[in-house]
Design a protein around this motif. Structure first.
Motif, short mmCIF file in Angstrom:
data_model
loop_
_atom_site.label_atom_id
_atom_site.label_comp_id
_atom_site.label_asym_id
_atom_site.label_seq_id
_atom_site.Cartn_x
_atom_site.Cartn_y
_atom_site.Cartn_z
N TYR A 1 102.47 63.46 67.83
CA TYR A 1 102.90 64.83 68.07
C TYR A 1 103.77 65.37 66.94
O TYR A 1 103.92 66.58 66.78
N THR B 1 101.63 67.65 64.96
CA THR B 1 101.03 68.85 65.53
C THR B 1 102.01 69.81 66.20
O THR B 1 101.68 70.98 66.39
N ASP C 1 105.04 71.34 65.51
CA ASP C 1 105.40 72.49 64.67
C ASP C 1 105.42 71.97 63.23
O ASP C 1 106.48 71.74 62.66
N ALA D 1 94.39 70.24 72.33
CA ALA D 1 94.48 70.09 70.87
C ALA D 1 93.66 71.15 70.13
O ALA D 1 93.88 71.36 68.93
N TYR E 1 95.66 73.66 68.07
CA TYR E 1 96.37 73.33 66.84
C TYR E 1 95.70 74.00 65.64
O TYR E 1 94.48 74.17 65.62
N ARG E 2 96.49 74.36 64.65
CA ARG E 2 95.99 75.01 63.44
C ARG E 2 96.36 74.15 62.23
O ARG E 2 97.12 74.57 61.35
N ILE E 3 95.82 72.95 62.21
CA ILE E 3 96.20 71.99 61.18
C ILE E 3 95.73 72.41 59.80
O ILE E 3 96.42 72.20 58.79
#
Length: 250
Positions: free
Chosen positions: A136, A139, A141, A232, A235-237
């Motif tokens: 985590y 992911t 922040d 998930a 998320y904007r990885i």
């Protein structure tokens, strides 16, 4: 030190730790194990941030809500790292290819950091310590965490590892049986049989969750994991990776 078999086969994820400090000699052993990790091309495309500062651990806990971040004695954060080689290439007048813009470059950094983390897990376990891998941190922040850790371009968090003297001994979680994990000579194609075996495993996990020590749930395996996948999807990885200098194009 525990023997190899006990170290590997009795490992569990520990989330509660004693306040007891870890001897620096033990930490140096863990660091040596990390340094000896096999990596792609011996490129060592990773770095580890060793966090003992309690204030920083509390800040990371506030972002993630993962209690083990603030209760562990040491927190190791494993990062993919192309910054170091970029600096040396610049000093020597070498052109640094945009390897970080390729999926292979991203994958290699993740693999190297993950292998290094597993080296640390095994070393800590063999020394009688407990640990918990915390994805985590990657992911929750990522931009804020990168700021807190002062990560330069070319570096991003892959995973964290909480380490400490265990205050609990969790039950071993059931894993998929070997025929589902170890395929002989080629990938298994007997889908109907695999589904039957997976369904049986699903029931084993459900029974474990209902009867394990500590908190219990009615979760099975497949619905629980798919629920994580759904979450998930938010998320904007890739956006974060671009901010860190990874602009994947191929």
């Amino acid at each position: 030190m525990k023997d190899v078999k006990e170290t590997l086969l009795e490992r569990t994820s520990v989330r509660r730790y004693e306040r007891e400090a870890i001897a620096e000699e033990t930490m140096e052993f863990i660091f040596d194990a990390i340094r000896n990790t096999p990596t792609s091309y011996n490129g060592q495309q990773f770095s580890v941030i060793d966090i003992s500062d309690q204030t920083l651990k509390e800040e990371l806990y506030a972002i993630t809500g993962q209690k083990q971040l603030k209760t562990c004695n040491r927190l190791l954060i494993f990062c993919s790292d192309y910054n170091k080689i970029t600096l040396l290439a610049g000093k020597k007048g070498l052109d640094m290819p945009k390897f970080t813009d390729t999926m292979d470059g991203v994958t290699i950094g993740i693999i190297d950091a993950s292998l290094a983390m597993m080296s640390a897990v095994v070393a800590a376990q063999s020394a009688g310590l407990g640990s918990n891998c915390i994805g985590y941190l990657r992911t929750a922040d990522p931009a804020k965490i990168a700021e807190l850790l002062k990560l330069p371009k070319g570096v991003f968090v892959v995973c964290g590892l909480a380490i400490g003297v265990p205050r609990e001994q969790p039950d071993l979680k059931p894993k998929q049986p070997k025929p589902l994990m170890i395929h002989k000579n080629h990938y298994r194609l007997d889908n109907d049989r695999m589904v039957d075996e997976m369904e049986a495993y699903d029931e084993v996990v459900k029974h474990y969750n209902r009867t394990r020590a500590g908190s219990t749930t009615d979760n099975d395996w497949v619905a629980h994991i798919i629920n994580y996948y759904d979450h998930a999807m938010e998320y904007r990885i890739l956006d974060y990776l671009k901010d860190q200098g990874y602009d994947v194009k191929k």
